[in-house]
Motif scaffolding. Sequence first.
Motif, mmCIF file in Angstrom:
data_model
loop_
_atom_site.group_PDB
_atom_site.id
_atom_site.type_symbol
_atom_site.label_atom_id
_atom_site.label_comp_id
_atom_site.label_asym_id
_atom_site.label_seq_id
_atom_site.Cartn_x
_atom_site.Cartn_y
_atom_site.Cartn_z
ATOM 1 N N PHE A 236 16.547 6.555 6.039
ATOM 2 C CA PHE A 236 16.358 6.400 4.508
ATOM 3 C C PHE A 236 15.560 4.985 4.220
ATOM 4 N N THR A 237 16.444 4.017 4.870
ATOM 5 C CA THR A 237 15.859 2.557 4.645
ATOM 6 C C THR A 237 14.628 2.044 5.199
ATOM 7 N N THR A 238 14.427 2.649 6.497
ATOM 8 C CA THR A 238 12.982 2.489 7.113
ATOM 9 C C THR A 238 11.932 3.102 6.198
ATOM 10 N N TYR A 239 12.384 4.427 5.680
ATOM 11 C CA TYR A 239 11.224 4.874 4.863
ATOM 12 C C TYR A 239 10.929 4.063 3.548
ATOM 13 N N GLN A 240 11.859 3.619 3.004
ATOM 14 C CA GLN A 240 11.927 3.036 1.696
ATOM 15 C C GLN A 240 11.217 1.584 1.994
ATOM 16 N N ILE A 241 11.171 0.904 3.177
ATOM 17 C CA ILE A 241 10.556 -0.215 3.229
ATOM 18 C C ILE A 241 9.068 0.059 3.304
ATOM 19 N N PHE A 242 8.737 1.269 3.632
ATOM 20 C CA PHE A 242 7.038 1.617 3.411
ATOM 21 C C PHE A 242 6.869 1.991 2.361
ATOM 22 N N LEU A 243 7.672 2.268 1.288
ATOM 23 C CA LEU A 243 7.409 2.312 -0.012
ATOM 24 C C LEU A 243 7.410 1.335 -1.097
ATOM 25 N N GLY A 244 8.305 0.313 -0.745
ATOM 26 C CA GLY A 244 8.432 -0.959 -1.159
ATOM 27 C C GLY A 244 9.616 -1.815 -0.927
ATOM 28 N N GLU A 245 9.451 -3.093 -0.386
ATOM 29 C CA GLU A 245 10.498 -3.933 0.238
ATOM 30 C C GLU A 245 11.228 -4.493 -0.888
ATOM 31 N N GLU A 246 10.448 -5.095 -2.036
ATOM 32 C CA GLU A 246 11.302 -5.637 -2.974
ATOM 33 C C GLU A 246 12.034 -4.860 -3.621
ATOM 34 N N VAL A 247 11.709 -3.563 -4.018
ATOM 35 C CA VAL A 247 12.737 -2.536 -4.623
ATOM 36 C C VAL A 247 13.975 -2.509 -3.728
ATOM 37 N N LEU A 248 13.714 -2.447 -2.503
ATOM 38 C CA LEU A 248 14.950 -2.078 -1.510
ATOM 39 C C LEU A 248 15.897 -3.610 -1.716
ATOM 40 N N LEU A 249 15.326 -4.655 -1.727
ATOM 41 C CA LEU A 249 16.006 -6.003 -2.090
ATOM 42 C C LEU A 249 16.770 -5.810 -3.158
ATOM 43 N N LEU A 250 16.066 -5.545 -4.353
ATOM 44 C CA LEU A 250 16.916 -5.613 -5.719
ATOM 45 C C LEU A 250 17.929 -4.371 -5.676
ATOM 46 N N PRO B 61 0.811 -1.013 0.176
ATOM 47 C CA PRO B 61 0.054 -0.100 0.125
ATOM 48 C C PRO B 61 0.830 1.423 0.116
ATOM 49 N N MET B 62 2.281 1.130 0.035
ATOM 50 C CA MET B 62 3.001 2.413 -0.196
ATOM 51 C C MET B 62 2.729 3.383 1.048
ATOM 52 N N LEU B 63 2.748 2.872 2.231
ATOM 53 C CA LEU B 63 2.343 3.759 3.468
ATOM 54 C C LEU B 63 3.124 5.073 3.588
ATOM 55 N N GLY B 64 4.181 5.007 2.971
ATOM 56 C CA GLY B 64 5.183 6.213 3.040
ATOM 57 C C GLY B 64 4.659 7.286 2.168
ATOM 58 N N LEU B 65 3.640 6.846 1.477
ATOM 59 C CA LEU B 65 3.004 7.871 0.578
ATOM 60 C C LEU B 65 1.475 7.934 0.832
ATOM 61 N N SER B 66 0.815 6.691 0.871
ATOM 62 C CA SER B 66 -0.658 6.793 1.210
ATOM 63 C C SER B 66 -1.126 7.659 2.415
ATOM 64 N N VAL B 67 -0.141 7.229 3.807
ATOM 65 C CA VAL B 67 -0.442 7.827 4.705
ATOM 66 C C VAL B 67 -0.265 9.550 4.497
ATOM 67 N N PRO B 68 0.853 10.069 4.202
ATOM 68 C CA PRO B 68 0.794 11.433 4.062
ATOM 69 C C PRO B 68 -0.147 11.928 3.084
ATOM 70 N N LEU B 69 -0.408 11.471 1.976
ATOM 71 C CA LEU B 69 -1.340 12.026 1.016
ATOM 72 C C LEU B 69 -2.970 11.381 1.486
ATOM 73 N N THR B 70 -3.135 11.166 2.835
ATOM 74 C CA THR B 70 -4.542 11.054 3.253
ATOM 75 C C THR B 70 -5.421 12.435 2.925
ATOM 76 N N PRO B 71 -5.149 13.318 3.163
ATOM 77 C CA PRO B 71 -5.904 14.516 2.898
ATOM 78 C C PRO B 71 -6.360 14.729 1.330
ATOM 79 N N VAL B 72 -5.210 14.452 0.568
ATOM 80 C CA VAL B 72 -5.619 14.538 -0.873
ATOM 81 C C VAL B 72 -6.478 13.499 -1.318
ATOM 82 N N THR B 73 -6.512 12.098 -0.709
ATOM 83 C CA THR B 73 -7.453 10.982 -0.954
ATOM 84 C C THR B 73 -8.746 11.586 -0.570
ATOM 85 N N LEU B 74 -8.805 12.094 0.722
ATOM 86 C CA LEU B 74 -10.301 12.361 1.376
ATOM 87 C C LEU B 74 -10.778 13.411 0.439
#
Length: 807
Positions: free
Chosen positions: A424-438, A318-331
């Motif tokens: 930085f790594t923590t934030y990337q985990i909340f954007l996409g773990e597979e990308v961080l692995l690659l 769900p990319m919580l690193g973006l979907s959470v801060p963009l909550t006002p936009v979504t609403l």
Amino acid sequence: MINEPAGQVELSVVVPAYNEEQRLAPTLEAIRGHLGDSCSWELIVVDDGSADETVRVAREAAAVDPRINVVVSESNRGKGHALRLGVLASYGRRVLITDADLATPIEELDQLAKAMTEGETAAAIGSRAHPEARIEVHQSRLRELLGRMGNRLIRAVAVPGIRDTQCGFKLFDGEKARAAFADARLDGWGIDVEILQFFRRKGWAVSEVPVRWSHQDGSKVGAADYGKVLWELARLKARAVRRVDLVLGALYLLSGVLLYKNLWGDLGRSYLTDSMQDQNQWEWFFSVTADNVTHLRDPLFTDVQNFPDGVNLMGNTPMLGLSVPLTPVTLAFGPTLTWALVLTLGISATAYAWYWLFARRVTENRWAAGLGGALAAFAPPVISHGNAHPNFCVLFMIPLIIDRALRLCEGRNVRRDGVILGLFTTYQIFLGEEVLLLASLGMALFALSYALARRDVARAAIRPLATGMAYALGVCLVLIAYPLYRQFAGAQSYHSVLHGDNAGNSPLALIEFAGRSLMGDDATADKLALNRTEQNAFYGWPLVALAFALVVRLWRRPLVKALAFTGAAAAVLSLGQKIRVPYTDVVFPGPWKLLAHRPLFESVIEGRVAMICAPVLGALVALAAGRLALSRVRATQVAGFTAIALALLPIVPTPFPTNARPEVPEFIASGMWKKYVKPGESLVPVPLPDPGSAEALHWQSSTGLGFPVPGGYFNGPWGPDRIGIYGASPRWTSNLFSDVRSGKPIPDIGTDWQKQARDDLAYWHAGVLVLAPQPQAPELYETVTRLVGREGTKAGGVWIWDVSSVR
């Protein structure tokens, strides 16, 4: 007064003064007394538009000693303006600037001069924050607190590593000081930071020297001035943005808008044609995150989909690193706008991040770095994922992580850089773990190959890198431990998602063109990829040929060797567990077999490893373009840039096509469903939503997630071994609906099927069955009628069966 000719003045002392009538004369006398005849010197008093008799006092001193010069500003414009006037009027081989109150005694000049001479530095600055500094008279606690906070902020955003930028006692190399002050634009207290930044940019060394310091009554620095310094810091940061930075940022943004122009053209109805069911899924992710945040629910889990078992959101994307801060936009504007915004801004920001990294680490030519950044962010595999997978095209954190790891290798501030890397790594985990692995795999390949090419650099980097990584790991684990526990051991967790042993790239995919490339062809690309969202290579043979030529031409450079190894290794790994020789039946085992069944790697689609090649190719092109720009041979430049253009033009991406999405049925949109679905019950679409058909998720996200549905499109567990699958664990009735939708004949439905249906409806807590218009609708209608034992009712454009009493 007439200054002495250049070259005959050893030291210039610049004293800015504003309303210093009472203490200027003793200050000038103290400076004259200390300097004596020890060297050839000049003392420049700069009056900053004083309202008292400061100018008269200064001129009286100048009348006594011709080495004292007086510069008068027409109005009070600030310390920075006064210092600029004074330094630019100086001729000294060295220039000392000191406050009129001599809070730092003039005798401390000897310590600064010694530090400059012994350290061979361009400047020595007095420091009150140095551990060996002596504060003989303290300021008030409030001012000391504000000073410490200001210095920390300045270190963080402007001149890291310098403890005290604001001490008014600094000694500079004269020519360098005049160059710095001529370039300066600030008129206030922020001038100190601006000058030190200039020295940093030029690579001129600065020594920080502990001094004696005493607070003086009548100081002109007020509490409000700390705010002014912060404002001037903001101006400095804005000024540091080069025109090329703005132009490239605008071009990247324009490119993102052009790619998604069809989506933006009609946000209410447009659907990315090649996204399959992913746009429905991602809009649902944005909606459910906003709903969880708004109602203070668990952001890592929901039962709005796959009711009643629910969905482990941490185990999905769900990319919580973006979907959470963009909550006002979504609403405020709906999840479709959030979806379009994330894709457009995300890919543009990724291009800018790669440009920033290449400008810092690969080439000094910013246009060349910009070209490399564009290639890394808009490469064919990234564009392919741009159809449906923002977690694989919104990659702006990866260049920042790479840069911070490289800083660790330099060993300058290991603890700070390690902590930042962990964040930085923590934030990337909340954007996409597979990308961080690659990305980690790509960084490991690069580090190994660079270490082989430069063993001396590797030996020097081992200790700071290991120490910094320990800090990073500690920070990251503290922040991510609980979410990872929920992901791997919480409700609806799973162990791995298996994709079989044929998910690797064909060797031909590396040199063919993607369907969305300027020279691409859907028919050709479709044969070589899992689907149009998984065209994970497709760099085109001209770019591959150019890369090979660049590697041969620049082979002596360790960076090129490391890039070549990284790109080649990633390309080979992306071929998967089995490598089939094109146009033959010959199959070789691939090196991915060594990783395929390892933890974490077992869930990776191995074809995606070829995405590592995108920044590798971007760095090579940036390096080559930067070298071509420096060439003095016109023919070489023309030939080189022509070759680059011919390699890149065929893979220029074309805008993403869209089609009109199905309308939400009136039964759903108008809220008619509410009288059929009681609290704790679910609305059951026929067939249930799954990875092949998830329009029901759009019903939910477009109407505020008012009702839960069984089934869905997500990653979840299946069977006693909790193997990861796409969608919900199948049940008899959901399989039956799916079979009929796919065109299979309706089976002979008797009491056994009806009992199983009642059990399944009870499991789903079904309130109503809803059949919307779709292919195979008559067959599905007949199937439901036989299962329930009665005809459906037409309501709001759909067929419904109230099943609360049936179960």
